[in-house]
Design a protein around this motif. Structure first.
Motif, PDB file in Angstrom:
ATOM      1  N   GLY A 101       0.873  -1.169   0.029  1.00 30.62           N
ATOM      2  CA  GLY A 101       0.061  -0.109   0.032  1.00 30.62           C
ATOM      3  C   GLY A 101       0.768   1.316  -0.083  1.00 30.62           C
ATOM      4  N   ILE A 102       0.336   2.307  -0.844  1.00 33.13           N
ATOM      5  CA  ILE A 102       0.916   3.769  -0.796  1.00 33.13           C
ATOM      6  C   ILE A 102      -0.271   4.511  -0.519  1.00 33.13           C
ATOM      7  CG2 ILE A 102       2.990   3.083  -2.108  1.00 33.13           C
ATOM      8  CD1 ILE A 102       1.558   4.273  -4.283  1.00 33.13           C
ATOM      9  N   GLU A 103      -0.005   5.677   0.063  1.00 34.48           N
ATOM     10  CA  GLU A 103      -1.240   6.632   0.317  1.00 34.48           C
ATOM     11  C   GLU A 103      -2.048   6.805  -1.052  1.00 34.48           C
ATOM     12  OE1 GLU A 103      -0.024  10.861   0.669  1.00 34.48           O
ATOM     13  OE2 GLU A 103       1.844  10.627  -0.205  1.00 34.48           O
ATOM     14  N   ASN A 104      -3.416   6.708  -0.576  1.00 39.47           N
ATOM     15  CA  ASN A 104      -4.390   6.764  -1.506  1.00 39.47           C
ATOM     16  C   ASN A 104      -4.528   5.381  -2.509  1.00 39.47           C
ATOM     17  OD1 ASN A 104      -4.967   9.390  -0.534  1.00 39.47           O
ATOM     18  ND2 ASN A 104      -3.559  10.201  -2.166  1.00 39.47           N
ATOM     19  N   TYR A 105      -3.750   4.467  -2.439  1.00 45.66           N
ATOM     20  CA  TYR A 105      -3.650   3.569  -3.216  1.00 45.66           C
ATOM     21  C   TYR A 105      -3.407   2.161  -2.543  1.00 45.66           C
ATOM     22  CZ  TYR A 105      -4.208   6.563  -7.143  1.00 45.66           C
ATOM     23  OH  TYR A 105      -4.698   7.833  -7.864  1.00 45.66           O
ATOM     24  N   LYS A 113      -0.581  -0.949 -10.969  1.00 42.20           N
ATOM     25  CA  LYS A 113      -1.319  -0.469 -12.224  1.00 42.20           C
ATOM     26  C   LYS A 113      -1.003   1.044 -12.196  1.00 42.20           C
ATOM     27  CE  LYS A 113      -5.617  -1.104 -14.556  1.00 42.20           C
ATOM     28  NZ  LYS A 113      -7.125  -1.687 -14.644  1.00 42.20           N
ATOM     29  N   PHE A 114      -1.534   1.802 -11.058  1.00 47.80           N
ATOM     30  CA  PHE A 114      -1.414   3.095 -10.923  1.00 47.80           C
ATOM     31  C   PHE A 114      -0.138   3.581 -11.421  1.00 47.80           C
ATOM     32  CE2 PHE A 114      -0.390   6.797  -8.552  1.00 47.80           C
ATOM     33  CZ  PHE A 114      -1.290   7.828  -9.171  1.00 47.80           C
ATOM     34  N   LEU A 115       0.906   2.868 -10.768  1.00 47.18           N
ATOM     35  CA  LEU A 115       2.201   3.641 -11.119  1.00 47.18           C
ATOM     36  C   LEU A 115       2.899   3.052 -12.215  1.00 47.18           C
ATOM     37  CD1 LEU A 115       3.992   2.980  -7.351  1.00 47.18           C
ATOM     38  CD2 LEU A 115       3.161   5.276  -8.512  1.00 47.18           C
ATOM     39  N   GLY A 116       2.188   2.114 -13.007  1.00 50.66           N
ATOM     40  CA  GLY A 116       2.913   1.764 -14.428  1.00 50.66           C
ATOM     41  C   GLY A 116       4.046   0.824 -14.155  1.00 50.66           C
ATOM     42  N   ILE A 117       4.041   0.018 -12.908  1.00 48.94           N
ATOM     43  CA  ILE A 117       5.058  -0.997 -12.752  1.00 48.94           C
ATOM     44  C   ILE A 117       4.927  -2.318 -13.598  1.00 48.94           C
ATOM     45  CG2 ILE A 117       6.345  -2.435 -10.927  1.00 48.94           C
ATOM     46  CD1 ILE A 117       6.719   0.808 -10.776  1.00 48.94           C
ATOM     47  N   ASP A 118       5.605  -2.709 -14.187  1.00 52.25           N
ATOM     48  CA  ASP A 118       5.695  -4.229 -14.887  1.00 52.25           C
ATOM     49  C   ASP A 118       6.919  -4.838 -14.962  1.00 52.25           C
ATOM     50  OD1 ASP A 118       7.253  -2.998 -16.771  1.00 52.25           O
ATOM     51  OD2 ASP A 118       5.711  -2.367 -18.387  1.00 52.25           O
ATOM     52  N   LYS A 119       7.003  -5.961 -15.792  1.00 43.02           N
ATOM     53  CA  LYS A 119       8.256  -6.930 -16.050  1.00 43.02           C
ATOM     54  C   LYS A 119       9.535  -6.179 -16.230  1.00 43.02           C
ATOM     55  CE  LYS A 119      10.079 -11.051 -16.320  1.00 43.02           C
ATOM     56  NZ  LYS A 119       9.910 -11.805 -15.074  1.00 43.02           N
ATOM     57  N   SER A 120       9.408  -4.743 -16.742  1.00 43.65           N
ATOM     58  CA  SER A 120      10.634  -4.289 -17.025  1.00 43.65           C
ATOM     59  C   SER A 120      11.384  -3.667 -15.995  1.00 43.65           C
ATOM     60  CB  SER A 120      10.487  -3.040 -18.104  1.00 43.65           C
ATOM     61  OG  SER A 120       9.831  -1.926 -17.312  1.00 43.65           O
ATOM     62  N   PHE A 121      10.597  -3.787 -14.515  1.00 34.68           N
ATOM     63  CA  PHE A 121      11.392  -3.205 -13.652  1.00 34.68           C
ATOM     64  C   PHE A 121      12.369  -4.295 -12.749  1.00 34.68           C
ATOM     65  CE2 PHE A 121      10.206   1.161 -12.842  1.00 34.68           C
ATOM     66  CZ  PHE A 121       9.212   1.045 -13.742  1.00 34.68           C
TER      67      PHE A 121
END
Length: 171
Positions: A101-105, A113-121
DNA sequence: AGCAAGATCGGT
DNA sequence: CCGATCTTGCTG
């Protein structure tokens, strides 16, 4: 603000996971910087922890967890949600902190999904990355602990370890 | 090569 | 409570 160095992450996950509560998760997308207070984490601790993916041994998927702490471990769950984790401890001691969890999410799948984190990280180094890193928070905080979520399959004693950390207030 | 299950989430 | 959706590790 000050970016946390790899020293912060090369410690036992049971110290790093609670210490991350109240820290700042920074995401940079095309020169735009977004900052969020981390509100919820979980610790996954080594090969013996049956809830930790590293309990399967060193596989293509878990390889990054065996590296020196301070890098990102991401994986896809249920075919649609990326889970964001930070590797901890020294090389060869597979541990990771799940960011729940992060604030508001709240919710590990929603925040990625909100931060756009995917396999490329996968394997991204938090000490030098120009798109994701952690900064020191300003305030002292209070938190509570509970058992981890969604890992009943791990059985005793792992499913009841109080290794989930939730922000309760900022001092 | 095939299969069951999964560190989730949103809609019934 | 159930389905979506696909990678992974295990079995054969």
């Amino acid at each position: 603000m000050l970016r946390l160095s790899s020293d912060f992450f090369t410690r036992d996950v049971l110290d790093v996971a609670p210490d991350l509560i109240g820290k700042i998760l920074v995401r940079k997308v095309k020169s735009e910087i977004q900052k969020f207070i981390i509100t919820e984490t979980e610790a996954y601790r080594g090969r013996e922890d049956l809830a930790c993916h590293a309990s399967k041994g060193l596989t293509p998927r878990t390889e990054v967890m065996f590296r020196e702490g301070g890098v990102v471990y991401v994986y896809l769950i249920y075919g649609m949600y990326w889970m964001l984790n930070f590797v901890t401890e020294k090389e060869g001691n597979p541990q990771a902190v799940l960011i729940r969890g992060i604030e508001n999410y709240n919710g590990p799948g929603k925040l990625t999904k909100f931060l756009g984190i995917d396999k490329s990280f996968y394997g991204e180094d938090l000490s030098i990355s120009d798109r994701i890193w952690i900064e020191e928070g300003t305030s002292k905080i209070n938190y509570k602990t509970t058992p981890r979520i969604g890992i009943d399959y791990a059985g005793e004693p792992w499913k009841n370890k109080p290794w989930r950390y939730v922000l309760t207030s900022i001092k």
